[in-house]
Write an enzyme that holds these catalytic residues in place. Structure first.
Site: not given
Length: 268
Positions: A121, A207
């Site tokens: 996606r 992250k």
DNA sequence: GCCCAGGTATAAA
DNA sequence: TTTATACATGGG
């Protein structure tokens, strides 16, 4: 067409489809089609000969840089292999991975999109972002400039169906375009400052910042740590921390990530 | 329908 | 400071 001979330590699938870049698609014949270095291109590897067919202007130096072809991965693997037996195994398995030199803005934006998302996606969203807002050149759409996105409304960017990340994309575009987050200066910052600066953007946490620094700024000591890597570290390298892998921890991380993904039986 | 996907912002303990 | 939950979307 560009042909680069004597290429080693490169596997197109491992490098282009390992979750560090999102604009490459595998073709049935094993080649990879995508957009980088400002042009659309098809990459194919025949033995140690790398063929690059560009839709527009060809620049071998750009591609050597993008694919990191002048970095000594054989030596890096030798060094990492002495560090830990399991890392040696992972490095051999994933020996065709190179850390790309991607555009910082494209990388930042792509990894903002990556949060709580899957690679399939992510690729779709990035593609729509390029199609809808990117500059058209030689039949392909380049990644949209931060300035282009910064002037848009949430309702416009929403059309790429990035969900709750839409507001993060806009905030990143505005802060980068205004210079509040100066990507060109991040390249020379100490790691701690670079992380802190990137995290001024809403939607950029530890992250995403780490991924941006590793994949967009080629800071090879960066070690993106998600739940999967935490598990891999705990099970395969008990007691060790990323810093134990040294200045090429980021490369080690990518070897471990790929290896452990392909060998789920390693986990109890 | 339910669960998950290379996380993060926000509120509550 | 640490822990829990919502978040948009799409595929399995």
């Amino acid at each position: 067409m560009i042909v680069i001979h004597d290429v080693t330590d490169l596997d197109l699938e491992q490098t282009l489809d390992c979750g560090q870049a999102f604009r490459w698609r595998a073709c049935p014949d094993g080649s990879y089609k995508g957009t980088a270095c400002g042009v659309g291109a098809v990459l194919s590897l025949d033995g140690s000969s790398l063929k690059i067919e560009c839709a527009g202007e060809e620049n071998e130096d750009d591609w050597r840089h993008y694919l990191d072809l002048d970095f000594p991965y054989t030596q890096v693997r030798e060094k990492l292999s002495k560090c830990h037996a399991v890392l040696k195994e992972a490095a051999e398995y994933a020996s065709g991975i190179r850390i790309l030199n991607q555009e910082p803005w494209e990388t930042l934006c792509s990894f903002i999109i990556s949060q709580n998302n899957n690679i399939q996606r992510i690729k779709g969203i990035v593609e729509r972002l390029c199609d809808m807002f990117g500059e058209r050149k030689d039949g392909v759409c380049l990644f949209p400039a931060a300035e282009e996105l910064a002037g848009r409304r949430i309702s416009e960017i929403s059309e790429v169906r990035a969900g709750f990340r839409t507001k993060y994309i806009l905030d990143a575009a505005q802060k980068v375009a205004s210079g509040e987050v100066d990507l060109s200066s991040i390249a020379e910052m100490p790691l701690h400052n670079a992380r802190h600066t990137l995290m001024k953007i809403s939607g950029v946490g530890p992250k995403v910042a780490e991924c941006t620094l590793l994949y967009g700024f080629h800071r090879l000591e960066c070690f993106p740590m998600d739940v999967w890597m935490k598990r891999a570290m705990a099970e395969l390298f008990p007691g060790m921390v990323p810093a134990d892998f040294g200045e090429y921890a980021g490369i080690a991380q990518q070897y471990i990530f790929h290896y452990s993904r392909m060998h789920p039986e390693l986990f109890g």
